[in-house]
Enzyme design. Structure first.
Site, short mmCIF file in Angstrom:
data_model
loop_
_atom_site.label_atom_id
_atom_site.label_comp_id
_atom_site.label_asym_id
_atom_site.label_seq_id
_atom_site.Cartn_x
_atom_site.Cartn_y
_atom_site.Cartn_z
N THR A 295 0.82 -1.21 0.00
CA THR A 295 0.00 0.00 0.00
C THR A 295 0.86 1.27 0.00
OG1 THR A 295 -0.19 -0.02 2.42
CG2 THR A 295 -1.95 -1.09 1.17
N ASP B 250 9.57 -7.48 3.28
CA ASP B 250 8.30 -7.80 3.90
C ASP B 250 8.54 -8.16 5.37
OD1 ASP B 250 5.73 -8.87 4.59
OD2 ASP B 250 5.37 -9.14 2.45
N THR C 50 0.86 -9.79 8.52
CA THR C 50 1.67 -8.58 8.66
C THR C 50 1.67 -8.10 10.10
OG1 THR C 50 1.24 -7.92 6.38
CG2 THR C 50 1.96 -6.20 7.88
N TYR D 213 -7.88 -6.97 10.68
CA TYR D 213 -7.15 -5.79 11.13
C TYR D 213 -7.29 -5.59 12.63
CZ TYR D 213 -5.48 -0.94 11.17
OH TYR D 213 -4.78 0.21 11.42
#
Length: 312
Positions: free
Chosen positions: A37, A58, A92, A145
């Site tokens: 993003t 990453d 993530t 999230y």
């Protein structure tokens, strides 16, 4: 004192502003981003800076570098992006936290976690203090999230208790400003882009749900103060306590842009919070921090940014 500071997600909206601020403060900055993003355009003006380094990486994967401090910002932060690949979002947040905490442990580095007001879910307490445990649907479409960030907080405090890692945790409420992604689905960027294009402004529900909007410069000031102080490890809310309905925001954007866009109402998404307002008493006391940029002033700067980028 000059330090080497790692910023994960450093090419994102908040990360790029943070990298800029840390360079202004005289530090060496290592920006890590996988550009899922984030954008090189956000940091292009920093690439030639002698104290700035960019690594495409990453945070799912370990990183072995020499640093003094770590700001862990890496994670898609808008519903459009984090729901596009929910498994990657969880990985993530969780694996990124584990890897960055491991690096902090090895380097004896202070590490700050950019958590979120989304840990409070659709709150039943208003405004939201740090002591509130939240009201989150753990299996809903936003959970990748919300729960990813909640788990990251758990990991930070467990690494602190068990391995004595020097942590800081901030919970970021709605933040806006230049370098927001024009298609990230967040309400400020949505409304501004729609208004500038003359498209209908889309409100979900009846527009009565509330949010509190913090300008990016105020937020970055709060984050750097949190990292630099020794009194509290957090979590500490960072956001603007001035509360507005989504309809009020839409009407303000229309007025500031001079747009003739109409308002278009759509169904409210599942688990969308009805209210969101930070209790910032802890930040005021511990950090001597309070936001100063009024909504209209911040919106004007953000509108100017989108006028330039949309015309490119």
């Amino acid at each position: 004192m000059t330090m080497t500071i790692l910023v994960t997600g450093g090419a994102g909206f908040l990360g790029s502003h943070l990298c800029e601020r840390l360079l202004q403060d005289g530090h060496e900055v290592i920006c890590v981003d996988n550009f899922y993003t984030g954008s090189k355009d956000n940091i292009r003006h920093l690439l030639a800076h002698p104290r700035f380094e960019l690594i495409r990486h990453d945070v799912w994967l370990p990183l072995y570098i020499e640093v003094d401090r770590i700001f862990n910002l890496a994670c898609p932060a808008s519903p459009v992006h984090y729901q596009n690949d929910p498994i990657a979002t969880v990985k993530t947040s969780v694996l990124g936290a584990i890897n960055m905490l491991g690096l902090a442990k090895r380097r004896k580095a202070r590490i700050l976690q950019a958590s979120t007001s989304e840990v409070y879910g659709d709150p039943q307490v208003h405004p939201q203090p740090e002591a509130y445990w939240g009201h989150v649907n753990s299996i809903g479409p936003r959970a990748c999230y919300d729960e990813g960030k909640r788990c990251a907080e758990t990991l930070f405090f467990d690494y602190h208790r068990q391995a004595k890692v020097d942590i800081r945790v901030v919970r970021i409420f709605n933040t806006y400003g230049p370098r927001m992604h024009p298609h990230d689905g967040r309400v400020v960027s949505n409304f501004i882009v729609q208004a500038l294009k003359g498209d209908p402004i889309t409100l979900y529900g009846d527009g009565s749900q509330t949010r509190s909007f913090c300008y990016v410069d105020d937020l970055i000031e709060g984050m750097t103060r949190m990292m630099d102080q020794d009194a509290v490890i957090g979590p500490v809310n960072l956001g603007n306590p001035s509360e507005f309905t989504i309809r009020q925001l839409a009407e303000t954007v229309l007025r500031l842009t001079g747009s003739r866009s109409t308002l278009e109402y759509r169904p409210l998404p599942q688990d969308d919070p009805a209210q969101r307002q930070p209790d910032i008493a802890k930040a005021a006391a511990a950090l001597d921090w309070t936001p100063y940029v009024a909504l209209e002033d911040g919106l004007e700067k953000t509108i100017d940014y989108f006028k330039k980028t949309l015309n490119q």
